[in-house]
Write a protein that holds these residues in place. Structure first.
Motif, short mmCIF file in Angstrom:
data_model
loop_
_atom_site.label_atom_id
_atom_site.label_comp_id
_atom_site.label_asym_id
_atom_site.label_seq_id
_atom_site.Cartn_x
_atom_site.Cartn_y
_atom_site.Cartn_z
N MET A 1 -12.04 43.95 85.62
CA MET A 1 -12.80 44.17 85.71
C MET A 1 -13.64 43.86 87.16
SD MET A 1 -15.98 44.16 82.43
CE MET A 1 -14.84 42.72 81.85
N ARG A 2 -14.78 44.84 87.98
CA ARG A 2 -14.76 44.63 89.86
C ARG A 2 -15.84 43.70 89.60
NH1 ARG A 2 -13.73 49.15 93.21
NH2 ARG A 2 -15.15 47.99 95.09
N ILE A 3 -16.44 42.57 90.78
CA ILE A 3 -17.57 42.07 90.40
C ILE A 3 -18.77 42.70 89.79
CG2 ILE A 3 -18.00 42.07 92.66
CD1 ILE A 3 -18.76 39.10 92.68
N GLY A 4 -19.14 43.85 90.43
CA GLY A 4 -20.02 44.49 89.97
C GLY A 4 -20.57 44.77 88.42
N GLU A 5 -19.44 45.31 87.81
CA GLU A 5 -18.77 45.69 86.81
C GLU A 5 -19.04 44.17 85.42
OE1 GLU A 5 -16.00 48.67 86.26
OE2 GLU A 5 -15.15 47.03 87.15
N VAL A 6 -18.68 43.52 85.93
CA VAL A 6 -19.14 42.25 85.31
C VAL A 6 -20.38 41.29 85.41
CG1 VAL A 6 -18.85 38.99 85.36
CG2 VAL A 6 -16.92 41.08 85.70
N VAL A 12 -26.36 39.12 85.19
CA VAL A 12 -26.34 38.44 86.51
C VAL A 12 -25.80 39.48 87.40
CG1 VAL A 12 -26.33 36.36 84.54
CG2 VAL A 12 -24.27 37.76 86.30
N SER A 13 -26.71 38.34 88.70
CA SER A 13 -26.57 38.65 89.61
C SER A 13 -24.69 38.57 90.46
CB SER A 13 -27.32 38.45 91.45
OG SER A 13 -27.25 36.85 91.34
N VAL A 14 -24.48 39.52 91.45
CA VAL A 14 -23.12 39.24 92.18
C VAL A 14 -23.51 37.95 93.30
CG1 VAL A 14 -21.81 40.27 94.23
CG2 VAL A 14 -22.82 41.47 92.09
N ARG A 15 -24.39 37.23 92.90
CA ARG A 15 -24.46 35.44 93.71
C ARG A 15 -23.88 34.40 92.75
NH1 ARG A 15 -30.03 33.04 95.51
NH2 ARG A 15 -28.74 31.39 96.77
N VAL A 16 -24.64 34.96 91.71
CA VAL A 16 -24.28 33.75 90.93
C VAL A 16 -23.44 33.77 90.32
CG1 VAL A 16 -24.88 34.00 87.99
CG2 VAL A 16 -26.67 34.15 89.46
N LEU A 17 -22.72 34.96 90.43
CA LEU A 17 -20.75 34.41 89.85
C LEU A 17 -20.38 34.08 90.62
CD1 LEU A 17 -20.01 38.63 88.31
CD2 LEU A 17 -20.62 36.66 87.19
N ARG A 18 -20.75 34.32 92.58
CA ARG A 18 -19.94 33.42 93.55
C ARG A 18 -20.08 32.06 93.09
NH1 ARG A 18 -22.00 38.39 97.38
NH2 ARG A 18 -19.82 39.82 96.77
#
Length: 121
Positions: A1-6, A12-18
């Motif tokens: 899965m790509r970051i946007g999908e997760v 949550v935001s992409v920033r949170v995943l980072r």
């Protein structure tokens, strides 16, 4: 899965995943072009991390606990930490219930003037 999908799947935001990656809580494989790709369980892991944060655990505590989740094992120290956190949450629940009861009294008084409830600080 790509970051946007997760991010979308976990709410949550992409920033949170980072941030989770920086903290060592979540990992991703990198494509040759540098894009992050996550495994199928990434959404569930992010939701678990969110629940642990919501329960008041620090990122350090979460980082200490996740390996136990991953391996389905624990140490006496980890179990003690989990019990301590559960006790802290139980205290918070009791405090919130008491605050709600007081709020209910205030609401009742506001809706029923002259009912006799007096706030004491």
């Amino acid at each position: 899965m790509r970051i946007g999908e997760v991010a979308a799947g976990a709410g949550v935001s992409v920033r949170v995943l980072r941030y989770y990656e920086e903290q060592g809580l979540l990992s991703a494989q990198r494509s040759p072009s540098g894009q992050r790709h996550y495994g199928e369980t990434a959404v569930d892991r992010v939701k678990l991390i969110q629940q642990l944060y919501a329960a008041g655990l620090s990122s350090k505590a979460v980082a200490q606990l996740l390996p136990c989740v991953d391996t389905k094992t624990s140490t006496p120290e980890v179990r003690g930490r989990l019990r301590h956190e559960r006790e802290r949450i139980d205290r918070q629940i009791q405090e919130l219930l008491a605050a709600r009861a007081e709020l209910d009294k205030v609401i009742h008084t506001a809706e029923n003037p002259g009912s006799g409830y007096t706030y004491v600080a």
